[in-house]
Each structure stands twice: as structure tokens, then as C-alpha cells.
Design a protein around this motif. Structure first.
Motif, short mmCIF file in Angstrom:
data_model
loop_
_atom_site.label_atom_id
_atom_site.label_comp_id
_atom_site.label_asym_id
_atom_site.label_seq_id
_atom_site.Cartn_x
_atom_site.Cartn_y
_atom_site.Cartn_z
N PRO A 130 0.14 6.02 7.04
CA PRO A 130 -0.01 5.11 8.18
C PRO A 130 0.85 3.86 7.95
N GLU A 131 1.28 3.23 9.04
CA GLU A 131 2.22 2.11 8.97
C GLU A 131 1.78 1.01 8.01
N LYS A 132 0.51 0.60 8.07
CA LYS A 132 0.05 -0.50 7.21
C LYS A 132 0.16 -0.14 5.73
N ARG A 133 -0.18 1.08 5.39
CA ARG A 133 -0.09 1.50 3.99
C ARG A 133 1.38 1.62 3.54
N ARG A 134 2.21 2.14 4.42
CA ARG A 134 3.63 2.25 4.09
C ARG A 134 4.23 0.85 3.89
N ALA A 151 -1.30 -10.45 -0.49
CA ALA A 151 -2.64 -10.83 -0.03
C ALA A 151 -2.57 -11.99 0.95
N ASN A 152 -1.73 -12.96 0.66
CA ASN A 152 -1.58 -14.10 1.58
C ASN A 152 -1.02 -13.67 2.92
N SER A 153 -0.02 -12.81 2.90
CA SER A 153 0.59 -12.38 4.17
C SER A 153 -0.37 -11.52 4.99
N MET A 154 -1.29 -10.83 4.30
CA MET A 154 -2.25 -9.96 5.00
C MET A 154 -3.58 -10.67 5.26
N SER A 155 -3.69 -11.91 4.80
CA SER A 155 -4.93 -12.67 4.91
C SER A 155 -6.10 -11.90 4.30
N GLN A 156 -5.85 -11.36 3.11
CA GLN A 156 -6.88 -10.63 2.37
C GLN A 156 -6.95 -11.17 0.95
N GLY A 157 -8.00 -10.82 0.26
CA GLY A 157 -8.12 -11.19 -1.13
C GLY A 157 -7.24 -10.30 -2.00
N SER A 158 -6.85 -10.85 -3.15
CA SER A 158 -6.00 -10.09 -4.07
C SER A 158 -6.66 -8.81 -4.55
N VAL A 163 -7.05 -2.81 -4.87
CA VAL A 163 -7.80 -1.58 -4.63
C VAL A 163 -7.08 -0.70 -3.61
N THR A 164 -6.57 -1.31 -2.57
CA THR A 164 -5.85 -0.54 -1.55
C THR A 164 -4.59 0.08 -2.15
N ARG A 170 -2.75 6.81 -5.39
CA ARG A 170 -3.46 8.08 -5.63
C ARG A 170 -3.16 9.06 -4.49
N GLN A 171 -3.20 8.56 -3.25
CA GLN A 171 -2.90 9.38 -2.09
C GLN A 171 -1.48 9.95 -2.18
N LEU A 172 -0.53 9.11 -2.60
CA LEU A 172 0.86 9.58 -2.74
C LEU A 172 0.98 10.62 -3.84
N ALA A 173 0.30 10.38 -4.96
CA ALA A 173 0.36 11.34 -6.07
C ALA A 173 -0.18 12.70 -5.64
N GLU A 174 -1.29 12.70 -4.92
CA GLU A 174 -1.87 13.97 -4.45
C GLU A 174 -0.94 14.65 -3.45
N CYS A 175 -0.36 13.86 -2.57
CA CYS A 175 0.57 14.41 -1.57
C CYS A 175 1.77 15.05 -2.27
#
Length: 186
Positions: A130-134, A151-158, A163-164, A170-175
Motif C-alpha cells: 500500500p502507498e503509505k507503507r511503500r 515520525a515527525n512528518s507522519m505526526s506519529q510517535g517514534s 513497529v510499522t 517482515r511483510q517484504l521478507a515473506e513476499c
């Protein structure tokens, strides 16, 4: 019916092909150098062989088939240059003799082909995110942003970003594993 290509168009096409070839050689230069170094063991001699290899690559650029993996072709030329150098300088001490270098080169070339498959699978897996993950992967690994910057640009905690990122890796490794197991058809 189309007109035959004019001389200027042919010249531009040839220049574009040469620019593409130079780009390939430049892009793969560190890996070709590392390959030669792994076979030579001596950094000074490896640097000489890398220069000789670059000359041969340029002279044989017409032999390269566009669309085929460049690195195995370049490794093949580099291997021949290494073997030639080892045979020419038998009296000089070398880490490897020609027979051992040939065995090692086969193994390294096989690994290079595997790496190309992994890179292709990674590219396809990145495109399926998905775009956000890419974008997260782009920011972190292609633009070398720190976790705090992201984190600052996404307004989220570090910690959320960490974790994301772990989940996306992990998702990429499985793919990648799925694509390699099915020959790229997943």
C-alpha cells in the motif's frame, strides 16, 4: 510505410545506447570491483584488473544484449581478465592460483544470479505494498531519513514508526520468499 531512420536519429539512438551502457557499468562498478578483489586477494592487482575489465567491457559493448542481466555478463568478462592476469603473473605471489580462482568465480557468479532474482522479487513486493507503507520504506531506506524525522512528518510517535517498519520488513521478507519459491509468480 515508415521512413527509414535518418542519420541524426541513428546517431541519437547510438548515443543513448552508449549512455545506457556507461550507466550500467557505473552502477555495477562496486560489485565488479568486489568480485575481482575476491578472486585476486591483492587490492593493487585487483584495481589493475578492474581497469582492464572496464576496457574490455567497453570494447565488447556491442556483444551485450539489452534486457538481459548485465552483471553476469560483466562477471564473465571480469573472470577472464582475472584468469589472464593470474596466468601472466605466475611468478608474482597471489592469494589464489588460476584453478582456484575459476572455482571461486563460478560460485560468486551463481550467487550474483541469485541476488538478481532477490532484487527483482523485492522490487515487485515493494510495488505491491500500500502507498503509505511503500512511502515509509522510501523515506527510511532510500532517502535515509531517521525514525524521528519520519515520525515527525507522519505526526506519529517514534515507537509506532519502528513497529510499522518492522511489520513492513517482515511483510517484504515473506513476499520475497513466496516469489522466489514460485519463481516470481505470486
Amino acid at each position: 510505410m515508415t521512413d527509414p531512420p535518418r542519420p541524426a536519429a541513428k546517431r541519437l539512438a547510438a548515443e543513448s545506447a552508449e549512455e545506457h551502457f556507461v550507466q550500467l557499468v557505473t552502477e555495477h562498478q562496486p560489485r565488479i570491483g568486489a568480485y575481482i578483489q575476491s578472486l585476486m586477494g591483492d587490492a593493487n592487482r585487483a584495481a589493475d584488473v578492474l581497469q582492464e575489465t572496464n576496457l574490455v567491457l567497453w570494447r565488447r559493448k556491442a556483444d551485450y544484449q539489452v534486457g538481459k542481466p548485465f552483471l553476469p555478463w560483466a562477471f564473465g568478462i571480469a573472470r577472464l581478465q582475472v584468469l589472464s592476469n593470474l596466468r601472466d603473473k605466475r611468478r608474482a605471489p597471489s592469494l589464489l592460483d588460476a584453478d582456484v580462482a575459476e572455482l571461486v568465480s563460478t560460485e560468486v557468479e551463481t550467487e550474483a544470479e541469485r541476488l538478481h532474482e532477490i532484487q527483482s522479487a523485492l522490487s515487485e513486493c515493494l510495488n505491491s505494498l500500500p502507498e503509505k507503507r511503500r512511502q515509509l520504506i522510501q523515506d527510511r531506506y532510500f532517502e535515509s531519513q531517521t525514525i524521528d524525522q519520519i515520525a515527525n512528518s507522519m505526526s506519529q510517535g517514534s515507537s509506532n514508526v519502528r513497529v510499522t517498519l518492522m511489520r513492513v520488513r517482515r511483510q517484504l521478507a515473506e513476499c520475497i520468499e513466496r516469489r522466489l519459491a514460485t519463481g516470481g509468480a505470486s
